[in-house]
Design a protein around this motif. Structure first.
Motif, PDB file in Angstrom:
ATOM      1  N   PRO A  79      15.649  10.290  32.536  1.00 10.14           N
ATOM      2  CA  PRO A  79      14.620   9.453  32.742  1.00 10.14           C
ATOM      3  C   PRO A  79      13.304   9.513  31.884  1.00 10.14           C
ATOM      4  O   PRO A  79      12.796   8.396  31.387  1.00 10.14           O
ATOM      5  CB  PRO A  79      14.272   9.200  34.176  1.00 10.14           C
ATOM      6  N   VAL A  80      12.907  10.511  31.668  1.00 11.44           N
ATOM      7  CA  VAL A  80      11.724  10.826  30.654  1.00 11.44           C
ATOM      8  C   VAL A  80      11.977  10.320  29.337  1.00 11.44           C
ATOM      9  O   VAL A  80      11.141   9.969  28.512  1.00 11.44           O
ATOM     10  CB  VAL A  80      11.415  12.483  30.827  1.00 11.44           C
ATOM     11  N   GLY A  81      13.245  10.247  28.746  1.00 13.61           N
ATOM     12  CA  GLY A  81      13.534   9.778  27.550  1.00 13.61           C
ATOM     13  C   GLY A  81      13.679   8.332  27.248  1.00 13.61           C
ATOM     14  O   GLY A  81      13.803   8.203  26.206  1.00 13.61           O
ATOM     15  N   ARG A  82      14.048   8.037  28.234  1.00 13.52           N
ATOM     16  CA  ARG A  82      14.308   6.232  28.442  1.00 13.52           C
ATOM     17  C   ARG A  82      12.913   5.660  27.684  1.00 13.52           C
ATOM     18  O   ARG A  82      13.441   4.661  26.640  1.00 13.52           O
ATOM     19  CB  ARG A  82      14.650   5.839  29.669  1.00 13.52           C
ATOM     20  N   PRO A  83      11.891   5.728  27.953  1.00 15.87           N
ATOM     21  CA  PRO A  83      10.955   4.727  27.442  1.00 15.87           C
ATOM     22  C   PRO A  83      10.760   5.173  25.840  1.00 15.87           C
ATOM     23  O   PRO A  83      10.812   4.229  25.161  1.00 15.87           O
ATOM     24  CB  PRO A  83       9.420   5.352  28.247  1.00 15.87           C
TER      25      PRO A  83
END
Length: 122
Positions: free
Chosen positions: A43-47
């Motif tokens: 999730p941390v890499g999605r934005p």
């Protein structure tokens, strides 16, 4: 009197063809961003992945922003709807990052999202 031929039986004029093509192109960009979002493992890499995928699209559109055709195309509702979809995607990604503890929660999501999008599109 100026007579314009219809481009084909499905579109009454050239403007309609241009709007349809532009709407399709924007839809393809949004689909690409959704695919990138889904491919990010954490999730941390999605934005970051979505914004990095959006950067070349935004950069490529800079060259035609000041033309008469661009002004015509960008005042159509499909552009504002796409912008809302993009903002929603980033909002949801930011909220997910806050829930997982990967993103800060001391800044209002709308404020930080608007700042990131402004920086990427300026």
């Amino acid at each position: 009197m100026r007579v314009r031929a219809a481009p084909c039986k499905y579109f009454p004029d050239v403007e309609t063809v241009l709007l349809a093509r532009h709407a399709r192109q924007i839809g393809e960009h949004l689909d690409q961003l959704a695919e990138v979002r889904g491919q990010a493992d954490e999730p941390v890499g999605r934005p970051e992945a979505v914004l990095e995928a959006f950067a070349p699209v935004s950069h490529a559109s800079r060259g035609h922003r000041d033309t008469e055709v661009a002004a015509f195309l960008h005042k159509d509702r499909h552009v504002s709807e796409a912008r809302q979809q993009l903002h929603g995607m980033i909002r949801d990604l930011a909220a997910e990052g806050v829930r997982t503890g990967d993103l800060r929660n001391d800044i209002a999501p709308a404020s930080s999202r608007a700042t990131r999008l402004w920086a990427w599109t300026s």
